[in-house]
Motif scaffolding. Structure first.
Motif, PDB file in Angstrom:
ATOM      1  N   ALA A 201       0.810  -1.223   0.000  1.00 54.03           N
ATOM      2  CA  ALA A 201       0.000   0.000   0.000  1.00 54.03           C
ATOM      3  C   ALA A 201       0.841   1.269   0.000  1.00 54.03           C
ATOM      4  N   THR A 202       2.161   1.122   0.052  1.00 52.09           N
ATOM      5  CA  THR A 202       3.044   2.296   0.146  1.00 52.09           C
ATOM      6  C   THR A 202       4.164   2.185  -0.878  1.00 52.09           C
ATOM      7  N   PRO A 203       3.977   2.671  -2.113  1.00 55.46           N
ATOM      8  CA  PRO A 203       4.978   2.517  -3.179  1.00 55.46           C
ATOM      9  C   PRO A 203       6.331   3.140  -2.840  1.00 55.46           C
ATOM     10  N   GLU A 204       6.348   4.152  -1.933  1.00 58.87           N
ATOM     11  CA  GLU A 204       7.627   4.805  -1.620  1.00 58.87           C
ATOM     12  C   GLU A 204       8.564   3.893  -0.835  1.00 58.87           C
ATOM     13  N   VAL A 205       8.037   2.834  -0.229  1.00 56.76           N
ATOM     14  CA  VAL A 205       8.853   1.938   0.597  1.00 56.76           C
ATOM     15  C   VAL A 205       9.536   0.902  -0.286  1.00 56.76           C
ATOM     16  N   THR A 206      10.858   0.761  -0.105  1.00 61.48           N
ATOM     17  CA  THR A 206      11.646  -0.173  -0.903  1.00 61.48           C
ATOM     18  C   THR A 206      11.940  -1.467  -0.162  1.00 61.48           C
ATOM     19  N   VAL A 207      12.110  -1.384   1.149  1.00 59.01           N
ATOM     20  CA  VAL A 207      12.502  -2.543   1.956  1.00 59.01           C
ATOM     21  C   VAL A 207      11.520  -2.719   3.105  1.00 59.01           C
ATOM     22  N   GLY A 208      11.150  -3.966   3.355  1.00 57.09           N
ATOM     23  CA  GLY A 208      10.326  -4.305   4.510  1.00 57.09           C
ATOM     24  C   GLY A 208      11.062  -5.320   5.360  1.00 57.09           C
ATOM     25  N   ALA A 209      10.991  -5.177   6.684  1.00 56.19           N
ATOM     26  CA  ALA A 209      11.660  -6.111   7.589  1.00 56.19           C
ATOM     27  C   ALA A 209      10.700  -6.512   8.696  1.00 56.19           C
ATOM     28  N   ILE A 210      10.836  -7.752   9.149  1.00 56.67           N
ATOM     29  CA  ILE A 210      10.045  -8.231  10.272  1.00 56.67           C
ATOM     30  C   ILE A 210      10.972  -8.973  11.228  1.00 56.67           C
ATOM     31  N   THR A 211      10.746  -8.786  12.526  1.00 57.60           N
ATOM     32  CA  THR A 211      11.647  -9.392  13.510  1.00 57.60           C
ATOM     33  C   THR A 211      10.897  -9.715  14.800  1.00 57.60           C
ATOM     34  N   ASN A 212      11.384 -10.744  15.481  1.00 58.14           N
ATOM     35  CA  ASN A 212      10.929 -11.031  16.837  1.00 58.14           C
ATOM     36  C   ASN A 212      12.092 -10.903  17.826  1.00 58.14           C
ATOM     37  N   GLY A 213      13.153 -10.252  17.384  1.00 58.30           N
ATOM     38  CA  GLY A 213      14.338 -10.083  18.218  1.00 58.30           C
ATOM     39  C   GLY A 213      15.351 -11.197  18.022  1.00 58.30           C
ATOM     40  N   ARG A 214      14.862 -12.400  17.794  1.00 56.46           N
ATOM     41  CA  ARG A 214      15.761 -13.538  17.564  1.00 56.46           C
ATOM     42  C   ARG A 214      16.118 -13.679  16.091  1.00 56.46           C
ATOM     43  N   GLU A 215      15.176 -13.311  15.249  1.00 54.12           N
ATOM     44  CA  GLU A 215      15.334 -13.503  13.809  1.00 54.12           C
ATOM     45  C   GLU A 215      14.866 -12.259  13.067  1.00 54.12           C
ATOM     46  N   TRP A 216      15.612 -11.903  12.028  1.00 60.12           N
ATOM     47  CA  TRP A 216      15.244 -10.790  11.147  1.00 60.12           C
ATOM     48  C   TRP A 216      15.054 -11.333   9.727  1.00 60.12           C
ATOM     49  N   ARG A 217      13.988 -10.876   9.064  1.00 61.07           N
ATOM     50  CA  ARG A 217      13.768 -11.207   7.656  1.00 61.07           C
ATOM     51  C   ARG A 217      13.575  -9.902   6.887  1.00 61.07           C
ATOM     52  N   PHE A 218      14.319  -9.773   5.791  1.00 65.86           N
ATOM     53  CA  PHE A 218      14.269  -8.560   4.981  1.00 65.86           C
ATOM     54  C   PHE A 218      13.660  -8.894   3.608  1.00 65.86           C
ATOM     55  N   PHE A 219      12.727  -8.057   3.163  1.00 65.44           N
ATOM     56  CA  PHE A 219      12.017  -8.275   1.902  1.00 65.44           C
ATOM     57  C   PHE A 219      12.150  -7.045   1.003  1.00 65.44           C
ATOM     58  N   THR A 220      12.016  -7.279  -0.307  1.00 69.35           N
ATOM     59  CA  THR A 220      11.896  -6.178  -1.264  1.00 69.35           C
ATOM     60  C   THR A 220      10.945  -6.618  -2.369  1.00 69.35           C
ATOM     61  N   ASP A 221      11.003  -5.993  -3.562  1.00 73.72           N
ATOM     62  CA  ASP A 221      10.019  -6.266  -4.615  1.00 73.72           C
ATOM     63  C   ASP A 221      10.703  -6.602  -5.938  1.00 73.72           C
ATOM     64  N   LEU A 222      11.511  -7.657  -5.942  1.00 74.50           N
ATOM     65  CA  LEU A 222      12.239  -8.027  -7.156  1.00 74.50           C
ATOM     66  C   LEU A 222      11.324  -8.664  -8.204  1.00 74.50           C
TER      67      LEU A 222
END
Length: 307
Positions: free
Chosen positions: A25-46
């Motif tokens: 819903a936000t085209p200006e955003v290039t990277v999204g990340a989600i974490t629970n402190g133990r694990e980080w996952r990074f996403f983009t739009d390839l």
């Protein structure tokens, strides 16, 4: 960049769709990340522009085995955050993981295509029928296991030199990848910006045209002179646009209208693709003539666009 933070015991698989909804819903955003402190996952739009990929391009687990991810994490630091560079990192990681998985599968299964390839490289003088491939498959697995064992043994038995030889790294050049100015990391020249210069050079093949990038926009210069710019291109906004050095006349506006392009604020022209510049050859010719005319650059000249 969006960061979705969850509790320490949360299963991230259950929350990635929520991050995806915010991201899409936000085209200006290039990277999204989600974490629970133990694990980080990074996403983009390839896969699809402005649609978050279903798989992360980078996963880091702090409660698992140690990972040498410091150089990758450093690119997310606030003063080094460069969306286009992170997209290049994402693409590199996707390829790396895909190649690694394919190599592992081939070495473990030793399938018919792999057997045929190796037998051909070994110059085996036989017709590679299905029966022959099936017959030599066990032998191929033995040879593969022995080759890997020999390589490991050789590596372990080779004494480590005091000064290891300097080996030049293999660099894969992606023509679409952005380039970063070594003197200013905030200046990132994209493929679209390079394409704008290429189109100008194609349309004006005998002219001395140069490209210059800044933190705000990309410029095409006549004879490399900063005050004699012809075209300015803004490609990092929600919608790309271009401006010419001379004031737009009624004839120019007619040409733009016939080209099915829109005029924006400050006489900028919306340019959704660099190739749309090919529709504005008349304006480009006039911009060149304006830049060549010394009268436009004399003190007191009423050509504010040349400043």
């Amino acid at each position: 960049m969006f960061i979705e933070a969850k509790g320490y015991s949360a299963n991230l698989n259950n929350h990635c769709p929520q991050l995806s909804r915010y991201y899409n819903a936000t085209p200006e955003v290039t990277v999204g990340a989600i974490t629970n402190g133990r694990e980080w996952r990074f996403f983009t739009d390839l896969v699809n522009k402005n649609i978050m990929d279903s798989e992360p391009f980078l996963t880091i687990k702090f409660d698992g085995s140690p990972q040498d991810a410091s150089h990758q994490l450093a690119q997310f630091h606030h003063d080094k955050f460069q969306p286009e560079a992170l997209r290049a990192l994402a693409e590199e990681n996707i390829y790396l993981n895909a190649f690694k998985a394919s190599i592992t599968t081939v070495l473990r299964e030793c399938d018919a295509d792999f057997v045929k390839y190796i037998a051909g490289r070994a110059n085996i003088q036989r017709t590679f029928t299905a029966k022959f491939i099936e017959g030599v498959q066990p032998i191929m697995k033995q040879a593969l296991a022995k080759a890997i064992s020999d390589m490991v043994t050789s590596s372990l038995s080779t004494p480590t030199p005091e000064e290891p030889p300097q080996i030049a790294p293999v660099v894969l050049i992606d023509p679409a990848a952005p380039t970063i100015d070594p003197t200013n990391s905030k200046i990132i020249t994209t493929a679209n910006e390079r394409r704008v210069l290429e189109i100008c050079q194609e349309l004006l093949p005998d002219e001395d045209l140069h490209g210059k990038d800044t933190e705000s926009y990309f410029t095409v210069l006549y004879q490399g002179k900063s005050n004699r710019w012809m075209v300015r291109y803004w490609g990092d906004k929600k919608r790309s646009s271009v401006a010419f050095c001379m004031p737009l006349t009624d004839a120019h506006r007619i040409e733009i209208k016939r080209s099915k392009l829109e005029i924006g604020a400050g006489d900028t022209i919306m340019l959704d693709r660099p190739e749309h510049l090919l529709r504005l050859t008349g304006l480009l010719d006039d911009a060149l003539a304006f830049s060549k005319n010394d009268d436009n650059f004399k003190r007191g000249a009423s050509a504010s666009a040349a400043s």
